[in-house]
Motif scaffolding. Structure first.
Motif, PDB file in Angstrom:
ATOM      1  N   GLY A  81       0.811  -1.204   0.000  1.00 45.91           N
ATOM      2  CA  GLY A  81       0.000   0.000   0.000  1.00 45.91           C
ATOM      3  C   GLY A  81       0.847   1.258   0.000  1.00 45.91           C
ATOM      4  N   ALA A  82       1.916   1.264   0.814  1.00 47.15           N
ATOM      5  CA  ALA A  82       2.811   2.416   0.863  1.00 47.15           C
ATOM      6  C   ALA A  82       3.495   2.628  -0.484  1.00 47.15           C
ATOM      7  CB  ALA A  82       3.851   2.225   1.960  1.00 47.15           C
ATOM      8  N   ALA A  83       3.957   1.553  -1.107  1.00 47.17           N
ATOM      9  CA  ALA A  83       4.612   1.673  -2.410  1.00 47.17           C
ATOM     10  C   ALA A  83       3.661   2.261  -3.452  1.00 47.17           C
ATOM     11  CB  ALA A  83       5.104   0.299  -2.867  1.00 47.17           C
ATOM     12  N   THR A  84       2.406   1.834  -3.411  1.00 43.86           N
ATOM     13  CA  THR A  84       1.408   2.354  -4.358  1.00 43.86           C
ATOM     14  C   THR A  84       1.173   3.844  -4.136  1.00 43.86           C
ATOM     15  OG1 THR A  84       0.315   0.195  -4.449  1.00 43.86           O
ATOM     16  CG2 THR A  84      -0.962   2.097  -5.194  1.00 43.86           C
ATOM     17  N   LEU A  85       1.015   4.243  -2.883  1.00 42.04           N
ATOM     18  CA  LEU A  85       0.744   5.647  -2.582  1.00 42.04           C
ATOM     19  C   LEU A  85       1.944   6.541  -2.914  1.00 42.04           C
ATOM     20  CD1 LEU A  85      -1.154   5.119   0.776  1.00 42.04           C
ATOM     21  CD2 LEU A  85      -2.112   6.097  -1.312  1.00 42.04           C
ATOM     22  N   TRP A  86       3.155   6.063  -2.652  1.00 42.74           N
ATOM     23  CA  TRP A  86       4.338   6.857  -2.995  1.00 42.74           C
ATOM     24  C   TRP A  86       4.477   6.985  -4.508  1.00 42.74           C
ATOM     25  CZ3 TRP A  86       7.397   9.928  -0.172  1.00 42.74           C
ATOM     26  CH2 TRP A  86       7.324   9.818   1.219  1.00 42.74           C
ATOM     27  N   GLY A 124      -2.875  -5.210  -0.806  1.00 37.20           N
ATOM     28  CA  GLY A 124      -2.016  -4.072  -0.511  1.00 37.20           C
ATOM     29  C   GLY A 124      -2.135  -2.951  -1.515  1.00 37.20           C
ATOM     30  N   ALA A 125      -1.918  -3.280  -2.797  1.00 38.05           N
ATOM     31  CA  ALA A 125      -1.892  -2.241  -3.831  1.00 38.05           C
ATOM     32  C   ALA A 125      -3.257  -1.599  -4.029  1.00 38.05           C
ATOM     33  CB  ALA A 125      -1.394  -2.837  -5.149  1.00 38.05           C
ATOM     34  N   GLY A 158      -3.872   0.913  -0.900  1.00 40.71           N
ATOM     35  CA  GLY A 158      -3.204   1.965  -1.657  1.00 40.71           C
ATOM     36  C   GLY A 158      -4.165   2.749  -2.526  1.00 40.71           C
ATOM     37  N   PHE A 159      -4.531   2.173  -3.656  1.00 44.37           N
ATOM     38  CA  PHE A 159      -5.367   2.866  -4.629  1.00 44.37           C
ATOM     39  C   PHE A 159      -6.719   3.280  -4.057  1.00 44.37           C
ATOM     40  CE2 PHE A 159      -8.578   2.507  -8.079  1.00 44.37           C
ATOM     41  CZ  PHE A 159      -8.195   3.618  -8.809  1.00 44.37           C
ATOM     42  N   ALA A 160      -7.265   2.484  -3.131  1.00 41.21           N
ATOM     43  CA  ALA A 160      -8.591   2.787  -2.583  1.00 41.21           C
ATOM     44  C   ALA A 160      -8.626   4.127  -1.858  1.00 41.21           C
ATOM     45  CB  ALA A 160      -9.037   1.671  -1.639  1.00 41.21           C
ATOM     46  N   TYR A 161      -7.502   4.528  -1.235  1.00 36.74           N
ATOM     47  CA  TYR A 161      -7.465   5.825  -0.560  1.00 36.74           C
ATOM     48  C   TYR A 161      -7.691   6.960  -1.567  1.00 36.74           C
ATOM     49  CZ  TYR A 161      -5.741   4.033   3.915  1.00 36.74           C
ATOM     50  OH  TYR A 161      -5.619   3.399   5.124  1.00 36.74           O
ATOM     51  N   VAL A 162      -7.057   6.841  -2.728  1.00 37.58           N
ATOM     52  CA  VAL A 162      -7.193   7.863  -3.756  1.00 37.58           C
ATOM     53  C   VAL A 162      -8.595   7.827  -4.349  1.00 37.58           C
ATOM     54  CG1 VAL A 162      -6.250   8.720  -5.936  1.00 37.58           C
ATOM     55  CG2 VAL A 162      -4.745   7.688  -4.245  1.00 37.58           C
ATOM     56  N   LEU A 163      -9.123   6.621  -4.533  1.00 36.98           N
ATOM     57  CA  LEU A 163     -10.480   6.473  -5.061  1.00 36.98           C
ATOM     58  C   LEU A 163     -11.494   7.077  -4.102  1.00 36.98           C
ATOM     59  CD1 LEU A 163     -11.804   5.170  -7.555  1.00 36.98           C
ATOM     60  CD2 LEU A 163     -12.122   3.094  -6.207  1.00 36.98           C
ATOM     61  N   ASN A 164     -11.269   6.914  -2.810  1.00 36.46           N
ATOM     62  CA  ASN A 164     -12.159   7.486  -1.810  1.00 36.46           C
ATOM     63  C   ASN A 164     -12.154   9.007  -1.875  1.00 36.46           C
ATOM     64  OD1 ASN A 164     -13.827   7.379   0.665  1.00 36.46           O
ATOM     65  ND2 ASN A 164     -12.020   8.240   1.640  1.00 36.46           N
TER      66      ASN A 164
END
Length: 315
Positions: A46-51, A225-226, A230-236
């Motif tokens: 998740g961290a790798a995706t967000l970074w 994780g991804a 990760g991506f779900a935070y941005v989608l939210n």
């Protein structure tokens, strides 16, 4: 209708991603991945995706020590502990039950808000009745009248403990981080990075070295994780900006439906009548405990982005 067409696909995808998290966790723990390593892998990915998203968007990374300090505390409450507890819980109970118990998060959020936020000190009769209904719903989901084995009780309590951590974490986040001038992606990246660092210390000490769990479990962890962390935070965030926090927070009502459907369809887990009735009671309780909102024009477009991240919960 035009506005609905713009936001509803994101709503469906987000609810499906977070609803699927419980089935993905079940796949990983069934393959023998220790719960703390499930938590670590999803945090790392998740961290790798967000970074990666931060780099692509060229968004500013938080540099203030106070932000990273609060992020470390939030990571404990929203990631490190609940991710581990949910993974442990699903070694004892089905992903269906875990998904339903996760829906109690807003009820715990209300309890912690009432203890820490002055304007929430008197929740009122309607919201108190919602808390009582939610408690009855949990007891129904657990099927207390037929007795609970020690393993199932431990798993259910672990899932409830996760939801309790989410409630405390959201209250802390709202108080110390929601007003910061950083994007949700940046704050989320800091938070998940802290969680990964915390778990990187704990996992080897608590569960030894990692091992290859098989292609299926590895794929489940990658998606968990991804996408889910990760991506779900941005989608939210996109959903909040398109439709407002009221619509975005309604994802909480839909994720148990996905967890039940996917648990039954993909993992052949039974969905008893008590899970359906108890889940409906929990969702009704969440509706009752939501604060009455005064009408405010263009609220959905003017909400601070940071507030969005505190409204959603997932396994």
């Amino acid at each position: 209708m035009v506005g609905a067409r713009r936001w509803w696909p994101g709503f469906v995808v987000l609810s499906a991603i977070w609803g699927a998290s419980f089935a993905l966790i079940k796949v990983a723990v069934t393959a023998g991945v220790p719960p703390v390593w499930v938590a670590l892998w999803r945090s790392l990915l998740g961290a790798a995706t967000l970074w990666a998203i931060l780099v692509l968007r060229r968004e500013r990374v938080p540099r203030e020590r106070v932000v990273w300090g609060h992020s470390a505390v939030v990571a404990v409450l929203l990631n490190t502990v609940p991710f581990t507890l949910f993974s442990f819980g699903e070694t004892k109970v089905s992903s269906v039950l875990a998904g339903v118990l996760n829906a109690t998060t807003p009820l715990f959020t209300l309890l912690f808000a009432a203890a820490t936020v002055a304007e929430e000190r008197r929740p009122g009769a309607r919201r108190l009745s919602g808390l009582a209904l939610g408690f009855a719903g949990v007891l129904t989901v657990l099927g207390v009248w037929r007795g609970i084995g020690s393993g199932e009780l431990a798993g259910g309590l672990a899932c409830l403990g996760s939801a309790c951590c989410y409630g405390a974490g959201f209250a802390y986040l709202r108080r110390f981080l929601s007003g910061r001038p950083h994007s949700v992606t940046a704050l989320s990246a800091a938070q998940i990075t802290c969680a990964a660092a915390e778990l990187a210390v704990v996992a080897p000490l608590g569960a030894g070295a990692p091992h290859w769990p098989g292609a299926g479990a590895a794929a489940a962890l990658l998606v968990l994780g991804a996408a889910g962390t990760g991506f779900a935070y941005v989608l939210n965030l996109g959903l909040v900006r398109a439709a407002g926090t009221a619509v975005a927070s309604a994802v909480t009502y839909v994720t148990p439906v996905w967890s039940m459907a996917l648990g039954a369809a993909l993992l052949a887990e039974p969905v008893g009548w008590n899970a359906l009735v108890g889940g409906a009671a929990v969702i009704a309780a969440v509706v009752l405990t939501r604060p009455a909102r005064a009408k405010a024009p263009a609220e959905s477009r003017t909400e601070a982005p940071e507030k969005a991240g505190a409204e959603a919960a997932h396994g």
